[in-house]
Design an enzyme around this catalytic site. Structure first.
Site, PDB file in Angstrom:
ATOM      1  N   ARG A 173       2.701   6.105  -2.967  1.00 36.31           N
ATOM      2  CA  ARG A 173       3.791   6.873  -3.592  1.00 36.31           C
ATOM      3  C   ARG A 173       3.591   6.966  -5.100  1.00 36.31           C
ATOM      4  NH1 ARG A 173       9.449   5.499  -4.922  1.00 36.31           N
ATOM      5  NH2 ARG A 173       9.043   3.366  -4.221  1.00 36.31           N
ATOM      6  N   ASP A 175       0.814  -1.210   0.000  1.00 33.41           N
ATOM      7  CA  ASP A 175       0.000   0.000   0.000  1.00 33.41           C
ATOM      8  C   ASP A 175       0.851   1.265   0.000  1.00 33.41           C
ATOM      9  OD1 ASP A 175      -2.231  -1.557  -0.041  1.00 33.41           O
ATOM     10  OD2 ASP A 175      -2.800  -1.221   2.044  1.00 33.41           O
ATOM     11  N   GLY A 176       1.985   1.245   0.709  1.00 36.81           N
ATOM     12  CA  GLY A 176       2.856   2.418   0.730  1.00 36.81           C
ATOM     13  C   GLY A 176       3.404   2.747  -0.645  1.00 36.81           C
ATOM     14  N   TYR A 188      -5.680   4.900   8.792  1.00 33.54           N
ATOM     15  CA  TYR A 188      -5.525   5.496  10.121  1.00 33.54           C
ATOM     16  C   TYR A 188      -6.876   5.945  10.681  1.00 33.54           C
ATOM     17  CZ  TYR A 188      -3.036   8.440  13.622  1.00 33.54           C
ATOM     18  OH  TYR A 188      -2.547   9.018  14.767  1.00 33.54           O
ATOM     19  N   SER A 189      -7.705   6.535   9.852  1.00 35.16           N
ATOM     20  CA  SER A 189      -9.012   7.006  10.307  1.00 35.16           C
ATOM     21  C   SER A 189      -9.872   5.859  10.824  1.00 35.16           C
ATOM     22  CB  SER A 189      -9.732   7.726   9.155  1.00 35.16           C
ATOM     23  OG  SER A 189     -11.040   8.111   9.531  1.00 35.16           O
ATOM     24  N   PHE A 190      -9.870   4.732  10.122  1.00 30.72           N
ATOM     25  CA  PHE A 190     -10.667   3.578  10.549  1.00 30.72           C
ATOM     26  C   PHE A 190     -10.178   3.049  11.897  1.00 30.72           C
ATOM     27  CE2 PHE A 190     -11.382  -1.022  10.728  1.00 30.72           C
ATOM     28  CZ  PHE A 190     -12.757  -1.083  10.568  1.00 30.72           C
ATOM     29  N   SER A 191      -8.845   2.982  12.064  1.00 35.46           N
ATOM     30  CA  SER A 191      -8.303   2.477  13.322  1.00 35.46           C
ATOM     31  C   SER A 191      -8.653   3.382  14.490  1.00 35.46           C
ATOM     32  CB  SER A 191      -6.784   2.320  13.225  1.00 35.46           C
ATOM     33  OG  SER A 191      -6.144   3.577  13.167  1.00 35.46           O
ATOM     34  N   ASN A 244      -4.085   9.190   1.419  1.00 41.78           N
ATOM     35  CA  ASN A 244      -4.772   8.576   2.555  1.00 41.78           C
ATOM     36  C   ASN A 244      -5.271   9.639   3.518  1.00 41.78           C
ATOM     37  OD1 ASN A 244      -4.941   5.859   2.053  1.00 41.78           O
ATOM     38  ND2 ASN A 244      -3.318   5.257   3.454  1.00 41.78           N
ATOM     39  N   ALA A 282      -8.159   9.137  20.088  1.00 40.55           N
ATOM     40  CA  ALA A 282      -8.204   9.178  21.553  1.00 40.55           C
ATOM     41  C   ALA A 282      -8.681  10.543  22.044  1.00 40.55           C
ATOM     42  CB  ALA A 282      -6.832   8.840  22.141  1.00 40.55           C
TER      43      ALA A 282
END
Length: 286
Positions: A72, A67-68, A179-182, A136, A201
């Protein structure tokens, strides 16, 4: 017609099997293979071109990695005409379209025009003298050991919400499953347009994600109570903010295009990557 193929490689993963297939296809079609200067030694005879020229001079960009690498490749292809074909190497990739064994079939399908192109939006952030593009997310993150991130969000110039959290994420639909989903944000179809704002958090009274349309002007202001923050774009630190600084955030519709061959849908990939398969099963005792 595909006359020129540009390559983007994962820095560590073994791409020799994929390169063998791509090299044979390029030679058989009398096409040109391009690569980044620091990566051409690992390719099958690619011609080096500067990063800013890769997508401009290619008819197709092939991303070999995870994915990275795909992110890119999309940044390199931003604003250009060349779509990106993601080939996953190794672990399950969410953004990649195919695995290496499917590569010969995929190149034949592209030859025969049996594919579609899907536009992907990006998020652009401007702060101080920086302008950053991400596919992302852009995140404002408190520095380790420092005070919380205290951020005021403005929509169309009007103050709307104060967030106090470890971080504040502004994600694209593509980034909604990262990141948003996590952090508890919603899954958003890549066909949707807009931005998702998700606190990490949160300590503030308002602790929910916010979905904004692509055309709305969004500004984030670091409040006096906040510590210094780092700005991350697709996971890489791109700058720092202090109390009083502002960040202008905007969606960039159709910033890049990706090749879709119909092997899997977005929702099938989401089920596998996010381990959602069990959620579709109902206990027979019900």
């Amino acid at each position: 017609m595909i006359h020129t193929v540009g390559l983007v490689l994962h820095p560590q993963r073994d791409s020799r099997a994929a390169m063998s297939t791509i090299g044979a296809w390029v030679r058989g079609h009398q096409a040109t293979l391009l690569g980044l200067p620091e990566e051409v030694a690992r390719t099958d005879g690619a011609t080096p071109v500067p990063a800013e020229k890769l997508a401009e001079q290619s008819d197709l960009v092939v991303s070999l990695g995870g994915d990275g690498t795909m992110l890119r490749s999309m940044r390199l292809a931003c604003g250009g005409r060349a779509p990106v074909l993601g080939v996953n190497l190794g672990r399950l990739g969410f953004l990649a379209e195919i695995d290496v064994p499917q590569l010969p079939e995929a190149l034949s399908a592209i030859d025969d025009k049996r594919f579609t192109v899907e536009a992907r939006s990006a998020v652009r952030s401007r702060f101080r003298d920086h302008e950053v593009l991400a596919f992302n997310e852009v995140a404002l993150v408190r520095r380790p050991g420092g005070p919380m991130a205290a951020i005021e969000l403005f929509v169309e110039g009007h103050p709307f919400i104060h967030y106090v959290a470890d971080a504040l994420i502004v994600a694209t639909p593509t980034g909604s499953t990262a990141y948003s989903f996590s952090a508890g944000g919603p899954i958003v179809s890549p066909r949707a347009q807009g931005l998702v704002v998700t606190p990490v958090a949160p300590h503030s009274a308002y602790n929910r994600a916010l979905v904004l349309s692509e055309g709305e002007k969004v500004t984030l202001r670091v409040l006096a109570a906040s510590g210094d923050l780092e700005v991350e774009a697709d996971g890489s630190v791109t700058g720092r903010l202090s109390p009083g600084d502002t960040v202008e955030v905007a969606a960039v519709p159709g910033a890049a295009k990706v090749v879709r061959l119909g092997h899997t849908t977005f929702y099938q990939r989401a089920q596998r990557k996010l381990r959602l398969t069990g959620s579709t099963e109902v206990d027979r005792s019900w």
